[in-house]
Design an enzyme around this catalytic site. Structure first.
Site, short mmCIF file in Angstrom:
data_model
loop_
_atom_site.label_atom_id
_atom_site.label_comp_id
_atom_site.label_asym_id
_atom_site.label_seq_id
_atom_site.Cartn_x
_atom_site.Cartn_y
_atom_site.Cartn_z
N SER A 40 55.62 24.07 81.79
CA SER A 40 55.82 25.19 80.86
C SER A 40 56.91 24.91 79.83
O SER A 40 56.94 25.55 78.77
CB SER A 40 56.14 26.46 81.63
OG SER A 40 57.26 26.27 82.49
N ASP A 286 65.71 33.70 83.57
CA ASP A 286 65.06 32.48 83.08
C ASP A 286 66.09 31.67 82.32
O ASP A 286 66.38 31.92 81.15
CB ASP A 286 63.88 32.83 82.18
CG ASP A 286 63.13 31.59 81.69
OD1 ASP A 286 63.58 30.47 82.02
OD2 ASP A 286 62.12 31.72 80.99
N HIS A 289 63.64 27.93 80.35
CA HIS A 289 62.98 27.90 79.06
C HIS A 289 63.96 28.32 77.96
O HIS A 289 65.08 28.75 78.24
CB HIS A 289 61.76 28.82 79.09
CG HIS A 289 60.78 28.47 80.17
ND1 HIS A 289 60.81 29.06 81.41
CD2 HIS A 289 59.78 27.56 80.20
CE1 HIS A 289 59.86 28.53 82.18
NE2 HIS A 289 59.23 27.61 81.46
#
Length: 315
Positions: A40, A286, A289
């Site tokens: 990702s 998160d 990312h």
């Protein structure tokens, strides 16, 4: 809550790094195909590039698989195709199940690449290979039909080979496959080095977060440099890239580094943190990312510079 992360910009010590120019990039890659292979974070990189290029030309969304793992966009005016191929480990993997329930542990097979991405390589002009974050878990390692060890398993009669070994062998298998790929003549392979996470006060599932609002100072970053495991992962990726370059000499294959690790170690301010809005994993931060726009856009500054240098070397 803060917006300062969009204003900071990484600067090399001994040169100027031009900002990404979407018109220049599309002119450079016109008539060609570029694919991202990885997890990702590779998708995060691709989406940054897609957004930047869309300032110059609106792409056509031409393919999406049922899981939204494989995507293709086409820029008709430039005749440029941008693709992304999902792969957690680059090599073949199977998740272990207990009573039909996912365990989060995988069997990795170093003598077999993940065919889902490997089958897409022929016809590509550029491929950007990256992976790492799925390796931070209990995995079981296989080669030539035998279980050779594990990572984080702590089980009797199984050798603990470690994260670094499993990551190295996966990259080695992927780059060897590219070197042997008959339909990949003249393809340029870029290895995007490890993208660091910035969890503090815990891991992703133990309350860790990333609440900093400014970059890491360079001096503090340098003091940590000798102890950073991220730089060790970067080192082994570059070593495997150099190995592939040597093995592919005379075959027309080219392997280059897209080296982002040191620059991104300095950007703990650029992650979504608690504001990522994921409806499936509420309560988790998160810190893996990157926000867009934000620090990740610099990866495409690097990408344009590397591709331009590569094109100039053969013209």
């Amino acid at each position: 809550m803060d917006k300062d992360f969009v204003n900071w910009r990484w600067k090399p010590e001994k040169c100027e790094l031009p900002r990404f120019n979407p018109h220049k990039f599309l002119q450079l890659v016109g008539g060609r195909k570029l694919g991202f292979v990885g997890d990702s974070v590779a998708r995060n990189h691709m989406e940054s590039l897609l957004c930047l290029l869309s300032q110059a030309e609106v792409p056509m969304d031409t393919y999406k698989d049922s899981e939204d793992r494989f995507r293709t966009w086409y820029f008709p005016l430039s005749n440029f195709t941008l693709m992304t191929f999902w792969s957690k480990f680059l090599v073949k993997s199977e998740e272990r199940m207990v009573n039909n329930t996912n365990t989060g542990s995988f069997d990795l097979y170093f003598d077999e690449v993940d065919e889902k991405w490997a089958s897409k390589l022929p016809g590509l002009d550029y491929v950007i290979i990256s992976d790492a974050h799925w390796f931070f878990r209990r995995n079981y390692l296989h080669n030539q039909g035998k279980l050779i060890g594990c990572v984080y398993c702590n089980e009797p009669n199984i050798t603990e080979l470690g994260l670094n070994y499993s990551l190295r062998m996966s990259f080695r298998a992927a780059l060897k496959y590219i070197n042997n790929c008959k339909g990949c003549k003249d393809m340029v392979t870029l290895v995007r080095t490890f993208s660091p996470a910035h969890f503090e006060n815990g891991a992703w599932d133990t309350g860790g977060g990333c609440n900093r609002t400014s970059p890491q100072r360079q001096k503090a970053n340098e003091e940590l440099e000798n102890t950073r495991f991220e730089l060790e992962l970067r080192r082994l990726q570059v070593e495997e890239l150099n190995r592939a370059n040597k093995e592919g000499e005379g075959e027309g294959k080219r392997f280059r580094a897209l080296d982002i690790t040191r620059a991104m170690l300095m950007r703990p301010d650029g992650h979504p943190g608690e504001f990522w809005g994921n409806r499936w994993m509420k309560g988790y931060n998160d810190c893996v990312h990157w926000c867009m726009p934000g620090p990740i856009d610099a990866w495409n500054d690097f990408l344009l510079a590397v591709l331009q240098k590569e094109v100039e070397s053969i013209t």
